[in-house]
Design an enzyme around this catalytic site. Structure first.
Site, short mmCIF file in Angstrom:
data_model
loop_
_atom_site.label_atom_id
_atom_site.label_comp_id
_atom_site.label_asym_id
_atom_site.label_seq_id
_atom_site.Cartn_x
_atom_site.Cartn_y
_atom_site.Cartn_z
N TYR A 199 0.82 -1.23 0.00
CA TYR A 199 0.00 0.00 0.00
C TYR A 199 0.85 1.27 0.00
CZ TYR A 199 -4.47 -2.33 0.37
OH TYR A 199 -5.59 -3.05 0.09
N TYR A 221 -14.74 -4.08 2.31
CA TYR A 221 -13.36 -4.52 2.06
C TYR A 221 -13.19 -5.89 2.70
CZ TYR A 221 -8.35 -5.08 2.18
OH TYR A 221 -7.08 -5.59 2.02
N ASP A 256 -17.46 -11.17 8.28
CA ASP A 256 -16.02 -10.94 8.20
C ASP A 256 -15.62 -10.13 9.43
OD1 ASP A 256 -13.47 -10.09 7.75
OD2 ASP A 256 -13.83 -9.27 5.74
N LYS A 281 -6.34 -10.85 11.89
CA LYS A 281 -5.72 -9.72 12.60
C LYS A 281 -5.43 -9.94 14.10
CE LYS A 281 -6.49 -6.11 9.33
NZ LYS A 281 -7.58 -6.09 8.37
C1 LIG Z 1 -7.61 -6.56 6.91
C2 LIG Z 1 -8.92 -7.15 6.51
C3 LIG Z 1 -9.00 -8.25 5.64
C4 LIG Z 1 -7.77 -8.83 5.00
O1 LIG Z 1 -6.91 -9.40 5.93
P1 LIG Z 1 -5.36 -9.62 5.54
O2 LIG Z 1 -4.83 -10.42 6.67
O3 LIG Z 1 -4.78 -8.24 5.45
O4 LIG Z 1 -5.34 -10.34 4.24
C5 LIG Z 1 -10.23 -8.78 5.36
N1 LIG Z 1 -11.35 -8.27 5.91
C6 LIG Z 1 -11.33 -7.21 6.75
C7 LIG Z 1 -12.59 -6.72 7.34
C8 LIG Z 1 -10.12 -6.61 7.07
O5 LIG Z 1 -10.08 -5.54 7.87
#
Ligand SMILES: *Cc1c(COP(=O)(O)O)cnc(C)c1O
Length: 433
Positions: free
Chosen positions: A17, A144, A238, A267
């Site tokens: 990024y 996202y 998600d 995360k």
């Molecule tokens: C960061 C993120 C992703 C992607 O995760 P990565 O480990 O960076 O591939 C997917 N969904 C959400 C909501 C995110 O914040």
């Protein structure tokens, strides 16, 4: 001649990024402790964004470090087909004890993009295995879900996806279920569901992170989940960003009455120490693959699926997260954010001050517009960096999502700096606005 880390980095490294020509310098870090990061010149920064939203308990936490060391010297890695190990089993047990009750099976991978992509593939194949052709994925505007192709396809088309748009599968996007447009969002979903082709609705529950910490309404989201279920479609939550206490509950979905069929976690899963991800699903999903027919299996996996060291870190992190101390830290953070939000809510330089659990965000008024590439972003970033605070504004959205161990003094320094920034820095462009 001694070159700095920053200089050596510039010779060989391409950063995520990052427009490498325009923003070539990376700060060389040597150490982290609590909410602080220390650079090679001895300067410290408060990590107010938990290093891209991953860190929960502070940097280089000794308890997680010890769990990593113990596992690394016992069983560092093995493939995860035909083999299993204690950390993976323990973590699955521990997660299922705290996830919504309908979650039944844990599928491991190693990043959030994979976790969402796996959920989408499972949803599509579950219908395929049952001889039903449901092919449509529905997502929210501004969504996202990651950077691999499937995850990109389920994400808002924009700056990040533009070079690839013709290679992404079609996804139906519906308005975000904010209180204002709850009915509009539900109507749009029902219209698509009525075509009986929807396999899954995928959402970031309560807070859309990459969209700029945009928040929506729990009851309106609940209505979307119910509608999807009434039409036989799956719901994918998600929680890659919202999971592990960020929204005030352990998972954002706890604030809803209707449970999802899939939950994606990454995360915060290892407390921000090692890459690991989980796609959790219901027994009903699992059963759609549980078959005497070999073609019904889920043929997906990664070399480092369920890496034992990462699983051990996650077990240790989850244990820390469930202590009364950590709970009290999150509650304190939530209260501090709420107080500060009401204190600055009417500041003429900002709009839409919002907070949810440990997340605080505001939109800074600009003359240049609100895009991700606006120069406002760099101005905010450098202003705070000079004052020892690491932020990563999304365009002109300034947000905080700190590690839970952040101290009162550190938090006060950040709030004070926000106030000073908004007060002194304003007159020039406000005159034009
Ligand atoms: C960061 C993120 C992703 C992607 O995760 P990565 O480990 O960076 O591939 C997917 N969904 C959400 C909501 C995110 O914040």
């Amino acid at each position: 001649m001694n070159f700095s880390l920053s200089q050596r980095d510039q010779q060989h490294i391409w950063h995520p990024y990052t427009p490498m020509k325009l923003r070539p310098t990376a700060i060389g870090l040597v150490r982290g402790e609590g909410a602080l990061l220390f650079d090679e010149n001895g300067k410290s920064y408060i990590d107010a964004v938990s290093s891209w939203w991953v860190n929960l308990h502070g940097h280089a936490h000794p308890v997680i470090a010890e769990a990593i060391y113990a596992q690394a010297t016992t069983l560092a890695h093995c493939m995860f087909a035909g083999l299993t190990h204690e950390p993976a089993v323990q973590l699955a047990e521990d997660l299922l004890a705290v996830l919504p009750n309908n979650m039944s099976k844990i599928f491991y991978s190693d990043n959030g993009s994979c976790a969402t992509e796996i959920a989408i593939k499972m949803a599509l194949q579950a219908f395929h295995n049952q001889g039903q052709s449901r092919r449509t994925i529905v997502a929210l505007e501004g969504s996202y879900h990651g950077d691999t192709f499937g995850a990109m396809a389920a994400s808002e088309r924009g700056l990040f996806t533009a070079p690839f748009n013709d290679k992404l599968f079609d996804v139906a996007f519906i308005p975000v279920p904010t209180a204002d447009q709850a009915q509009h969002s539900l109507d749009a979903l029902i219209q698509i569901l009525d075509q009986n082709d929807v396999a899954a609705l995928i959402v970031e529950p309560l807070v859309q992170g990459a969209a700029g910490m945009q928040m929506h309404d729990a009851r309106a989201l609940d209505a979307l989940f119910k509608a999807a279920h009434a039409h036989g479609a799956y719901v994918i939550a998600d929680e890659v960003m919202t999971g592990f206490g960020r929204t005030g509950t352990l998972f954002a979905c706890e604030q809803l009455s209707e449970a999802p069929d899939f939950m994606c976690l990454s995360k915060g899963l290892t407390g921000g120490t090692l890459p690991l991800a989980v796609t959790a699903c219901t027994q009903r999903v699992y059963d759609a693959f549980y078959s005497d027919d070999l073609t019904h299996a889920f043929y997906h996996g990664h070399s480092y699926t369920a890496n034992p060291i990462a699983c051990a870190a996650a077990v240790a992190s989850l244990k820390l997260l469930l202590t009364p101390e950590s709970h009290a830290q999150r509650e304190q953070l939530r209260c501090s954010h709420a107080n500060f939000a009401s204190h600055i809510a009417n500041h003429p330089r900002i709009d839409n001050v919002r907070h949810c659990g440990t997340i605080l965000a505001m939109t800074v008024r600009t003359v240049t517009g609100n895009t991700y590439l606006s120069s406002e972003r760099d101005r905010i970033y450098h202003y705070f960096l000079e004052r020892g605070i690491l932020l990563r504004p999304i365009g002109n959205v300034l947000y905080l999502i700190p590690p839970y161990c952040i101290t009162d003094a550190q938090l006060t320094h950040i709030y004070d700096t926000i106030c000073t920034f908004l007060d002194q820095d304003s007159t020039a462009d406000l005159a034009i606005v």
